[in-house]
Design a protein around this motif. Structure first.
Motif, short mmCIF file in Angstrom:
data_model
loop_
_atom_site.label_atom_id
_atom_site.label_comp_id
_atom_site.label_asym_id
_atom_site.label_seq_id
_atom_site.Cartn_x
_atom_site.Cartn_y
_atom_site.Cartn_z
N UNK A 1 4.39 28.07 -24.04
CA UNK A 1 4.46 27.85 -25.48
C UNK A 1 3.47 26.75 -25.89
N UNK A 2 2.89 26.88 -27.09
CA UNK A 2 1.97 25.89 -27.63
C UNK A 2 2.59 25.22 -28.85
N UNK A 3 2.32 23.94 -28.99
CA UNK A 3 2.69 23.19 -30.19
C UNK A 3 1.46 23.08 -31.08
N UNK A 4 1.55 23.66 -32.27
CA UNK A 4 0.42 23.66 -33.20
C UNK A 4 0.85 22.91 -34.46
N UNK A 5 0.20 21.79 -34.74
CA UNK A 5 0.54 20.95 -35.89
C UNK A 5 -0.36 21.30 -37.07
N UNK A 6 0.08 21.03 -38.30
CA UNK A 6 -0.78 21.25 -39.46
C UNK A 6 -1.95 20.28 -39.47
N UNK B 1 10.98 23.08 -48.07
CA UNK B 1 10.53 24.14 -47.19
C UNK B 1 11.74 24.89 -46.66
N UNK B 2 11.82 26.18 -46.98
CA UNK B 2 13.01 26.97 -46.68
C UNK B 2 12.80 27.87 -45.47
N UNK C 1 -0.79 19.16 -48.58
CA UNK C 1 -0.12 20.17 -49.41
C UNK C 1 1.40 20.09 -49.23
N UNK C 2 1.82 19.94 -48.01
CA UNK C 2 3.26 19.89 -47.74
C UNK C 2 3.89 18.63 -48.34
N UNK C 3 3.18 17.50 -48.26
CA UNK C 3 3.67 16.28 -48.88
C UNK C 3 3.73 16.42 -50.40
N UNK C 4 2.73 17.07 -50.98
CA UNK C 4 2.72 17.28 -52.43
C UNK C 4 3.88 18.15 -52.87
N UNK C 5 4.16 19.21 -52.13
CA UNK C 5 5.28 20.07 -52.49
C UNK C 5 6.60 19.31 -52.42
#
Length: 246
Positions: free
Chosen positions: A134-139, A157-158, A146-150
């Motif tokens: 398995x790989x860990x892929x971060x934004x 995040x649902x 964008x995620x902080x703005x949302x």
């Protein structure tokens, strides 16, 4: 002869193990690994060694949805050769992963995004010559903004999943055959306001493109695109998203 026969059914035959040297990546980031091959008890002829970057994507049909393994990228890391009995071979790998690799490290307890490496030895008649990691892929930084703005705008995040298909905007078009959707819902519902926002990203070296799908009550879906530099601030993205959501 007996050892050769056992090797063909996976007993005493060649084994492969991929050791990840990069433990956390971003889309398009450099993957470094070592592929360890142990020949086993007998001499074996290897037709080749392949490494594949995979994800799980949802494929919609008329009746239902099915999950399928999708290969984002493939490398041939070792060509045909013969390994002597007991020989051990280490093959280094240093390659960028696909820029459209889905993100797995998200602030979400349960999501449907998986990314992994599959390593396979192409040995005639061998039944047990593969390895999965398995790989860990971060934004990347623009995605994080964008995620902080949302979050600041009052959206939670649902859900996150990967779907079959392609994305297209004015300045971009996806290439991988799948895309990730981050589904946001407002933490304060309004009968006449936004019901749901879905974000999908296409990363490039200097910019990240975002496709923003907004589902409004009684008005259906609306689609918008943003092109963001990688060093964009959350405040700058917030202003752009707020204009779309108002």
């Amino acid at each position: 002869m007996f050892k050769k026969l056992m090797a063909t059914v996976g007993i005493g035959g060649a084994k492969v193990d991929t050791i990840l040297l990069t433990h956390s990546l971003i889309p398009g980031g450099l993957l470094e690994a070592e592929i360890h091959i142990d020949a086993g008890d007998v001499e074996q002829h290897i037709n080749g060694l392949d490494l594949a970057l995979c994800t799980q994507m949802k494929v919609e049909t008329d009746d239902d949805a099915q999950w399928q393994t999708h290969i984002l990228q493939r490398w041939r890391v070792c060509e045909e050769r013969t390994l002597s009995a007991g020989e051990q071979l280490i093959v280094p790998l240093s390659e960028p992963i696909h820029a459209e690799t889905p993100v797995t490290e998200l602030p979400l307890a349960h999501h449907q995004t998986r990314v992994w490496l599959t390593t396979g030895l192409d040995i005639s008649l061998a039944l047990d010559a593969s390895d999965t990691d398995s790989l860990k892929v971060a934004p990347n930084p623009a995605m994080i903004a964008c995620m902080q703005a949302m979050d600041t705008l009052g959206y939670d995040l649902f859900k996150a999943d990967v779907e079959h298909g392609y994305l297209r905007g004015q300045q971009f078009q996806s290439q991988s055959g799948c895309y990730q959707e981050l589904e946001y819902r407002p933490n304060q519902r309004s009968w006449l306001g936004v019901k749901e926002v879905e974000l999908s990203f296409i990363a490039e070296e200097e910019y990240t493109h975002a496709l923003v799908e907004i589902d409004r009550a009684f008005r259906g879906d609306g689609y918008h695109t943003l092109t963001l530099p990688q060093d964009v601030s959350a405040e700058a993205v917030q202003q752009q998203l707020q204009a779309l959501l108002s």
